[in-house]
Design a protein around this motif. Structure first.
Motif, PDB file in Angstrom:
ATOM      1  N   CYS A  58       0.804  -1.223   0.000  1.00 29.77           N
ATOM      2  CA  CYS A  58       0.000   0.000   0.000  1.00 29.77           C
ATOM      3  C   CYS A  58       0.834   1.268   0.000  1.00 29.77           C
ATOM      4  O   CYS A  58       0.272   2.357  -0.033  1.00 29.77           O
ATOM      5  N   GLY A  59       2.138   1.170   0.069  1.00 28.94           N
ATOM      6  CA  GLY A  59       2.941   2.385   0.124  1.00 28.94           C
ATOM      7  C   GLY A  59       4.396   2.092  -0.158  1.00 28.94           C
ATOM      8  O   GLY A  59       4.796   0.936  -0.349  1.00 28.94           O
ATOM      9  N   VAL A  60       5.204   3.164  -0.193  1.00 29.12           N
ATOM     10  CA  VAL A  60       6.640   3.021  -0.420  1.00 29.12           C
ATOM     11  C   VAL A  60       7.415   3.800   0.638  1.00 29.12           C
ATOM     12  O   VAL A  60       6.927   4.794   1.190  1.00 29.12           O
ATOM     13  N   ALA A  61       8.627   3.331   0.897  1.00 28.13           N
ATOM     14  CA  ALA A  61       9.533   4.001   1.826  1.00 28.13           C
ATOM     15  C   ALA A  61      10.397   4.989   1.052  1.00 28.13           C
ATOM     16  O   ALA A  61      10.904   4.665  -0.025  1.00 28.13           O
ATOM     17  N   LEU A  62      10.569   6.186   1.579  1.00 27.83           N
ATOM     18  CA  LEU A  62      11.422   7.208   0.980  1.00 27.83           C
ATOM     19  C   LEU A  62      12.532   7.550   1.964  1.00 27.83           C
ATOM     20  O   LEU A  62      12.252   7.892   3.116  1.00 27.83           O
ATOM     21  N   HIS A  63      13.787   7.464   1.516  1.00 33.28           N
ATOM     22  CA  HIS A  63      14.907   7.847   2.382  1.00 33.28           C
ATOM     23  C   HIS A  63      14.990   9.370   2.401  1.00 33.28           C
ATOM     24  O   HIS A  63      15.232  10.005   1.372  1.00 33.28           O
ATOM     25  N   THR A  64      14.743   9.968   3.573  1.00 35.23           N
ATOM     26  CA  THR A  64      14.728  11.431   3.711  1.00 35.23           C
ATOM     27  C   THR A  64      15.651  11.846   4.859  1.00 35.23           C
ATOM     28  O   THR A  64      15.198  12.309   5.908  1.00 35.23           O
ATOM     29  N   PRO A  65      16.971  11.680   4.697  1.00 33.37           N
ATOM     30  CA  PRO A  65      17.916  11.959   5.776  1.00 33.37           C
ATOM     31  C   PRO A  65      17.970  13.440   6.122  1.00 33.37           C
ATOM     32  O   PRO A  65      17.542  14.299   5.359  1.00 33.37           O
ATOM     33  N   GLY A  66      18.535  13.705   7.300  1.00 29.86           N
ATOM     34  CA  GLY A  66      18.714  15.083   7.765  1.00 29.86           C
ATOM     35  C   GLY A  66      18.467  15.180   9.254  1.00 29.86           C
ATOM     36  O   GLY A  66      19.325  15.622  10.004  1.00 29.86           O
ATOM     37  N   HIS A  67      17.274  14.742   9.688  1.00 32.94           N
ATOM     38  CA  HIS A  67      17.010  14.670  11.132  1.00 32.94           C
ATOM     39  C   HIS A  67      17.933  13.619  11.739  1.00 32.94           C
ATOM     40  O   HIS A  67      18.540  13.839  12.795  1.00 32.94           O
ATOM     41  N   THR A  68      18.016  12.481  11.082  1.00 30.22           N
ATOM     42  CA  THR A  68      19.032  11.452  11.336  1.00 30.22           C
ATOM     43  C   THR A  68      19.508  10.961   9.975  1.00 30.22           C
ATOM     44  O   THR A  68      18.830  11.167   8.964  1.00 30.22           O
ATOM     45  N   PRO A  69      20.659  10.267   9.912  1.00 25.57           N
ATOM     46  CA  PRO A  69      21.139   9.788   8.610  1.00 25.57           C
ATOM     47  C   PRO A  69      20.196   8.783   7.943  1.00 25.57           C
ATOM     48  O   PRO A  69      20.127   8.712   6.717  1.00 25.57           O
ATOM     49  N   GLY A  70      19.450   8.024   8.753  1.00 32.73           N
ATOM     50  CA  GLY A  70      18.572   7.003   8.191  1.00 32.73           C
ATOM     51  C   GLY A  70      17.102   7.359   8.236  1.00 32.73           C
ATOM     52  O   GLY A  70      16.251   6.471   8.110  1.00 32.73           O
ATOM     53  N   SER A  71      16.778   8.622   8.393  1.00 34.02           N
ATOM     54  CA  SER A  71      15.365   9.009   8.475  1.00 34.02           C
ATOM     55  C   SER A  71      14.609   8.598   7.213  1.00 34.02           C
ATOM     56  O   SER A  71      15.088   8.778   6.096  1.00 34.02           O
ATOM     57  N   MET A  72      13.404   8.074   7.426  1.00 37.45           N
ATOM     58  CA  MET A  72      12.541   7.629   6.339  1.00 37.45           C
ATOM     59  C   MET A  72      11.196   8.334   6.428  1.00 37.45           C
ATOM     60  O   MET A  72      10.734   8.693   7.515  1.00 37.45           O
ATOM     61  N   SER A  73      10.572   8.510   5.271  1.00 38.68           N
ATOM     62  CA  SER A  73       9.173   8.915   5.196  1.00 38.68           C
ATOM     63  C   SER A  73       8.432   7.812   4.449  1.00 38.68           C
ATOM     64  O   SER A  73       9.052   7.039   3.705  1.00 38.68           O
ATOM     65  N   PHE A  74       7.142   7.727   4.633  1.00 37.07           N
ATOM     66  CA  PHE A  74       6.357   6.662   4.010  1.00 37.07           C
ATOM     67  C   PHE A  74       5.206   7.277   3.238  1.00 37.07           C
ATOM     68  O   PHE A  74       4.393   8.024   3.795  1.00 37.07           O
ATOM     69  N   TRP A  75       5.144   6.948   1.933  1.00 37.67           N
ATOM     70  CA  TRP A  75       4.219   7.600   1.011  1.00 37.67           C
ATOM     71  C   TRP A  75       3.171   6.611   0.524  1.00 37.67           C
ATOM     72  O   TRP A  75       3.496   5.548  -0.004  1.00 37.67           O
ATOM     73  N   PHE A  76       1.907   6.979   0.713  1.00 34.45           N
ATOM     74  CA  PHE A  76       0.771   6.160   0.293  1.00 34.45           C
ATOM     75  C   PHE A  76       0.027   6.957  -0.777  1.00 34.45           C
ATOM     76  O   PHE A  76      -0.840   7.779  -0.461  1.00 34.45           O
ATOM     77  N   ALA A  77       0.404   6.736  -2.030  1.00 36.74           N
ATOM     78  CA  ALA A  77      -0.057   7.588  -3.128  1.00 36.74           C
ATOM     79  C   ALA A  77      -1.574   7.541  -3.299  1.00 36.74           C
ATOM     80  O   ALA A  77      -2.217   8.583  -3.464  1.00 36.74           O
ATOM     81  N   ASP A  78      -2.145   6.344  -3.284  1.00 36.81           N
ATOM     82  CA  ASP A  78      -3.588   6.216  -3.518  1.00 36.81           C
ATOM     83  C   ASP A  78      -4.392   6.949  -2.445  1.00 36.81           C
ATOM     84  O   ASP A  78      -5.463   7.503  -2.714  1.00 36.81           O
ATOM     85  N   ALA A  79      -3.873   6.941  -1.230  1.00 36.91           N
ATOM     86  CA  ALA A  79      -4.575   7.580  -0.117  1.00 36.91           C
ATOM     87  C   ALA A  79      -4.182   9.050   0.045  1.00 36.91           C
ATOM     88  O   ALA A  79      -4.725   9.740   0.917  1.00 36.91           O
ATOM     89  N   LYS A  80      -3.213   9.514  -0.765  1.00 36.44           N
ATOM     90  CA  LYS A  80      -2.669  10.874  -0.619  1.00 36.44           C
ATOM     91  C   LYS A  80      -2.285  11.116   0.840  1.00 36.44           C
ATOM     92  O   LYS A  80      -2.709  12.077   1.481  1.00 36.44           O
ATOM     93  N   LEU A  81      -1.443  10.235   1.337  1.00 34.07           N
ATOM     94  CA  LEU A  81      -1.043  10.252   2.747  1.00 34.07           C
ATOM     95  C   LEU A  81       0.464  10.113   2.854  1.00 34.07           C
ATOM     96  O   LEU A  81       1.062   9.215   2.249  1.00 34.07           O
ATOM     97  N   LEU A  82       1.086  11.003   3.612  1.00 31.59           N
ATOM     98  CA  LEU A  82       2.529  10.981   3.827  1.00 31.59           C
ATOM     99  C   LEU A  82       2.812  10.919   5.320  1.00 31.59           C
ATOM    100  O   LEU A  82       2.361  11.778   6.077  1.00 31.59           O
ATOM    101  N   ILE A  83       3.560   9.907   5.744  1.00 35.01           N
ATOM    102  CA  ILE A  83       4.056   9.853   7.117  1.00 35.01           C
ATOM    103  C   ILE A  83       5.481  10.392   7.082  1.00 35.01           C
ATOM    104  O   ILE A  83       6.375   9.777   6.502  1.00 35.01           O
ATOM    105  N   ALA A  84       5.687  11.556   7.671  1.00 35.22           N
ATOM    106  CA  ALA A  84       6.963  12.263   7.530  1.00 35.22           C
ATOM    107  C   ALA A  84       7.885  12.117   8.738  1.00 35.22           C
ATOM    108  O   ALA A  84       9.015  12.608   8.712  1.00 35.22           O
ATOM    109  N   GLY A  85       7.426  11.442   9.797  1.00 28.77           N
ATOM    110  CA  GLY A  85       8.268  11.314  10.977  1.00 28.77           C
ATOM    111  C   GLY A  85       8.676  12.679  11.507  1.00 28.77           C
ATOM    112  O   GLY A  85       7.878  13.618  11.523  1.00 28.77           O
ATOM    113  N   ASP A  86       9.931  12.800  11.906  1.00 25.72           N
ATOM    114  CA  ASP A  86      10.423  14.079  12.422  1.00 25.72           C
ATOM    115  C   ASP A  86      11.145  14.893  11.350  1.00 25.72           C
ATOM    116  O   ASP A  86      11.937  15.785  11.668  1.00 25.72           O
TER     117      ASP A  86
END
Length: 213
Positions: free
Chosen positions: A126-154
């Motif tokens: 249902c979604g994909v993992a996106l590597h979005t470093p900066g807050h930590t080197p391994g920070s991830m965000s999770f994108w659910f395109a069909d639901a137009k939903l982004l889990i961005a963490g910190d």
């Protein structure tokens, strides 16, 4: 999963630092992922039961203490696998130290079962993992395109961005992650942040005082 079938989404604050924990469930298969179980494992289990869901993966936006505190107990109770980006292994290996530093009781957590990769498809399809470093080197965000939903963490907050003064944080890197990975997504998307209220991606693109598109 049928794109026309709405995901089950339940977000609620947990743990001593009130991290946002999110359950994403497939209403057809009843399989679910839990993102950032930062405490209160019994509450998380009760929410899963309420929705009739079985958790198969426990995934983490990053390895700061407030996003993992119930991970070990949740894995023990459900048998779900733990997932993290490998660049945050050094933080995971020092979870006890983090807890001691912030005066939070430490509950042992086993090593991650799998390392998350950039653009990796998540369990339930249902979604994909996106590597979005900066807050930590391994920070991830999770994108659910069909639901137009982004889990961005910190990484991204409502009118804010993640702090970069902790272990491995980097200001230029978080700005690049937000501009190149998050602000290229659907601006109508709802953003679930690591703490505090949801926001809308387009609103942040135009109004976030720290990073604008």
């Amino acid at each position: 999963m049928n794109a026309a079938t709405a995901l089950i989404r339940d977000t609620f604050p947990v743990g001593p630092l009130q991290c946002n924990c999110t359950i994403i469930g497939d209403p057809v298969t009843k399989k679910a992922i839990v993102v950032d179980p930062g405490g209160d494992h019994e509450l998380i289990l009760a929410r899963l039961e309420k929705h009739g869901l079985k958790v198969v993966s426990i995934i983490h936006t990053h390895a700061h203490l407030d996003h993992f505190l119930a991970s070990g107990q949740l894995k023990e109770k459900t048998g779900a696998t733990l997932h993290l980006h490998k660049d945050d292994q050094f933080l995971w290996d020092n979870l006890k130290m983090q807890c001691e530093l912030f005066g939070v009781p430490y509950t042992p957590v086993p090593a991650p079962d799998r390392w998350l990769s950039d653009d990796e498809e998540l369990a339930c399809g249902c979604g994909v993992a996106l590597h979005t470093p900066g807050h930590t080197p391994g920070s991830m965000s999770f994108w659910f395109a069909d639901a137009k939903l982004l889990i961005a963490g910190d990484t991204l907050f409502r009118r804010g961005v993640g702090r970069t003064d902790l272990w491995g944080g980097d200001q230029a890197t978080i700005v690049r992650s937000i501009k190149q990975r998050l602000y290229t997504l659907d601006e109508d998307a709802t953003v679930i942040t690591g703490h505090g209220p949801d926001t809308r991606l387009g609103d942040e693109m135009r109004n976030n005082p720290f990073v604008r598109a």
